[in-house]
Design a protein around this motif. Structure first.
Motif, PDB file in Angstrom:
ATOM      1  N   PRO A 222       0.703  -1.209   0.112  1.00  0.00           N
ATOM      2  CA  PRO A 222      -0.012  -0.180  -0.033  1.00  0.00           C
ATOM      3  C   PRO A 222       0.954   1.260  -0.157  1.00  0.00           C
ATOM      4  N   THR A 223       1.966   1.245   0.519  1.00  0.00           N
ATOM      5  CA  THR A 223       2.834   2.457   0.621  1.00  0.00           C
ATOM      6  C   THR A 223       3.265   2.703  -0.936  1.00  0.00           C
ATOM      7  N   LEU A 224       3.661   1.675  -1.384  1.00  0.00           N
ATOM      8  CA  LEU A 224       4.169   1.871  -2.955  1.00  0.00           C
ATOM      9  C   LEU A 224       2.907   2.372  -3.833  1.00  0.00           C
ATOM     10  N   ALA A 225       1.773   1.889  -3.561  1.00  0.00           N
ATOM     11  CA  ALA A 225       0.469   2.458  -4.335  1.00  0.00           C
ATOM     12  C   ALA A 225       0.083   3.682  -4.162  1.00  0.00           C
ATOM     13  N   GLY A 226       0.220   3.990  -2.722  1.00  0.00           N
ATOM     14  CA  GLY A 226       0.090   5.458  -2.532  1.00  0.00           C
ATOM     15  C   GLY A 226       1.008   6.385  -3.244  1.00  0.00           C
ATOM     16  N   ALA A 227       2.282   6.105  -3.222  1.00  0.00           N
ATOM     17  CA  ALA A 227       3.502   6.805  -3.759  1.00  0.00           C
ATOM     18  C   ALA A 227       3.312   6.996  -5.314  1.00  0.00           C
ATOM     19  N   THR A 228       2.466   5.850  -6.213  1.00  0.00           N
ATOM     20  CA  THR A 228       2.333   6.012  -7.427  1.00  0.00           C
ATOM     21  C   THR A 228       1.273   6.830  -7.604  1.00  0.00           C
ATOM     22  N   VAL A 229       0.250   6.743  -6.945  1.00  0.00           N
ATOM     23  CA  VAL A 229      -0.891   7.672  -7.043  1.00  0.00           C
ATOM     24  C   VAL A 229      -0.366   9.233  -7.172  1.00  0.00           C
ATOM     25  N   LYS A 230       0.562   9.450  -5.993  1.00  0.00           N
ATOM     26  CA  LYS A 230       1.035  10.906  -5.947  1.00  0.00           C
ATOM     27  C   LYS A 230       1.937  11.372  -7.263  1.00  0.00           C
ATOM     28  N   LEU A 231       2.540  10.496  -7.921  1.00  0.00           N
ATOM     29  CA  LEU A 231       3.277  10.810  -9.225  1.00  0.00           C
ATOM     30  C   LEU A 231       2.249  10.689 -10.339  1.00  0.00           C
ATOM     31  N   GLU A 233      -0.728  11.700 -10.284  1.00  0.00           N
ATOM     32  CA  GLU A 233      -1.375  13.111  -9.946  1.00  0.00           C
ATOM     33  C   GLU A 233      -0.763  14.420 -10.500  1.00  0.00           C
ATOM     34  N   ALA A 234       0.417  14.214  -9.985  1.00  0.00           N
ATOM     35  CA  ALA A 234       1.350  15.242 -10.610  1.00  0.00           C
ATOM     36  C   ALA A 234       2.015  15.452 -11.951  1.00  0.00           C
ATOM     37  N   GLY A 235       1.471  14.516 -12.817  1.00  0.00           N
ATOM     38  CA  GLY A 235       1.814  14.428 -14.085  1.00  0.00           C
ATOM     39  C   GLY A 235       2.943  13.625 -14.430  1.00  0.00           C
ATOM     40  N   LEU A 236       3.277  12.647 -13.537  1.00  0.00           N
ATOM     41  CA  LEU A 236       4.454  11.887 -13.919  1.00  0.00           C
ATOM     42  C   LEU A 236       3.836  10.511 -14.281  1.00  0.00           C
ATOM     43  N   SER A 237       3.337  10.466 -15.552  1.00  0.00           N
ATOM     44  CA  SER A 237       2.733   9.226 -15.955  1.00  0.00           C
ATOM     45  C   SER A 237       2.857   9.007 -17.385  1.00  0.00           C
ATOM     46  N   PRO A 238       3.047   7.488 -17.861  1.00  0.00           N
ATOM     47  CA  PRO A 238       2.627   6.527 -16.663  1.00  0.00           C
ATOM     48  C   PRO A 238       3.793   6.220 -15.905  1.00  0.00           C
ATOM     49  N   VAL A 239       3.666   5.754 -14.776  1.00  0.00           N
ATOM     50  CA  VAL A 239       4.746   5.189 -14.068  1.00  0.00           C
ATOM     51  C   VAL A 239       5.061   3.774 -14.190  1.00  0.00           C
ATOM     52  N   GLU A 240       6.047   3.433 -15.007  1.00  0.00           N
ATOM     53  CA  GLU A 240       6.291   2.075 -15.439  1.00  0.00           C
ATOM     54  C   GLU A 240       6.552   1.056 -14.429  1.00  0.00           C
ATOM     55  N   TYR A 241       7.006   1.683 -13.280  1.00  0.00           N
ATOM     56  CA  TYR A 241       7.345   0.726 -12.227  1.00  0.00           C
ATOM     57  C   TYR A 241       7.842   1.426 -10.908  1.00  0.00           C
ATOM     58  N   LEU A 242       7.585   1.189  -9.954  1.00  0.00           N
ATOM     59  CA  LEU A 242       8.010   1.784  -8.553  1.00  0.00           C
ATOM     60  C   LEU A 242       7.939   0.684  -7.670  1.00  0.00           C
ATOM     61  N   GLU A 243       9.252   0.037  -7.494  1.00  0.00           N
ATOM     62  CA  GLU A 243       9.374  -1.383  -6.826  1.00  0.00           C
ATOM     63  C   GLU A 243      10.565  -1.100  -5.753  1.00  0.00           C
ATOM     64  N   LEU A 244      10.379  -1.942  -4.596  1.00  0.00           N
ATOM     65  CA  LEU A 244      11.325  -2.325  -3.863  1.00  0.00           C
ATOM     66  C   LEU A 244      12.114  -3.449  -4.047  1.00  0.00           C
ATOM     67  N   ARG A 245      13.325  -3.603  -4.362  1.00  0.00           N
ATOM     68  CA  ARG A 245      14.101  -4.743  -4.691  1.00  0.00           C
ATOM     69  C   ARG A 245      15.381  -4.851  -3.939  1.00  0.00           C
TER      70      ARG A 245
END
Length: 284
Positions: A222-231, A233-245
């Motif tokens: 959920p933390t990653l999902a929330g961060a993706t929404v923020k990006l 909404e700010a116009g950084l789209s699409p977000v191809e990935y936001l992942e913890l590895r």
């Protein structure tokens, strides 16, 4: 004065003389459009090596998008002018035929670490990277090679290749260099409009906030999902990935091991990537 060299024969003459004199050689592989991030790598090389070669080659084999290859900045004259005051010994600027002579038929593929993230979104990209980096290592005969941590996955791919092929070169990672607002320096940033450039600062801000939340015990998905929404909404789209590895293997992050939070997102028609370290608490 930085010497511009275009042929492998001329470069080999130089490196042969340097080796005979007992000099150590450092290489900074680049695709040009140099900025302070590249210059920090040159300075790191100069601090540890007797001679420094900067390579400038926009490698067609690592672009899976012809338009991106066509738009990539090509600023050789400006790059040479930037390098000269630093005292880099050579700017090696081969053409495609010098790197890939007629009949060239060898490709290096690094499995595992190359497959997720960039590998999934840019098929063939890391085959092109691994192949050209191995060629440049051989062409320059360098003892050490300097890479920025901004391209974290690329760094891990190169490390894996060097280890697997027993190449006699040390890979030296160097911290990403950032603008005052936190955006990691990149040649592609030149293509951002002023408005997009201002909004781009949200990318590192969201990364750092997300890393802090995870380190504080936040549930990862959920933390990653929330961060993706923020990006988005700010116009950084699409977000191809936001992942913890996992920081080294780029497999699933494990408690108690170094991890990395990595992102790729589009803004104003420009693809931006970034990453930050994350410390996952060890399990009970």
């Amino acid at each position: 004065m930085t010497r511009i060299v275009r042929s492998l024969a001329e470069l080999r003459d130089l490196t042969r003389d340097w080796r005979a004199a007992g000099a150590t050689i450092g290489v900074v592989p680049t695709m040009g459009a140099l900025h302070d991030g590249h210059l920090s790598l040159v300075r790191a090389a100069q601090a540890e090596c007797d001679r420094v070669i900067v390579t400038l080659f926009v490698n067609p084999r690592q672009f899976n998008n012809a338009e991106d290859f066509a738009k990539y900045p090509r600023t050789e004259d400006a790059d040479a002018a930037i390098l000269s005051p630093l005292g880099a010994d050579v700017l090696f600027v081969p053409d495609a035929a010098e790197v890939y002579p007629p009949g060239h038929a060898t490709t290096i593929s690094v499995s595992g670490v190359s497959e997720p993230l960039e590998g999934a979104h840019r098929p063939g990209h890391f085959d092109g990277v691994a192949t050209v980096v191995a060629l440049l290592f051989n062409m320059t005969q360098a003892d050490r090679a300097y890479f920025g941590e901004k391209d974290w996955q690329q760094l891990q791919v190169v490390r894996r290749m060097v280890a697997d092929l027993h190449l006699p070169i040390q890979i030296v990672p160097c911290p990403a260099i950032r603008a005052a607002d936190g955006l990691a320096l990149s040649s592609r940033n030149q293509r951002l409009s002023p408005d997009a450039r201002a909004r781009a600062a949200l990318l590192p801000a969201v990364l750092l906030d997300t890393a802090a939340r995870i380190e504080a015990g936040g549930t990862i998905s959920p933390t990653l999902a929330g961060a993706t929404v923020k990006l988005v909404e700010a116009g950084l789209s699409p977000v191809e990935y936001l992942e913890l590895r996992d920081a080294e293997s780029l497999g699933e992050a494990q408690p108690g091991r170094p991890a990395r939070l990595l992102v790729a997102a589009w803004l104003d028609g420009v693809r931006l990537i970034d990453n930050v370290a994350v410390t996952l608490p060890a399990q009970g």
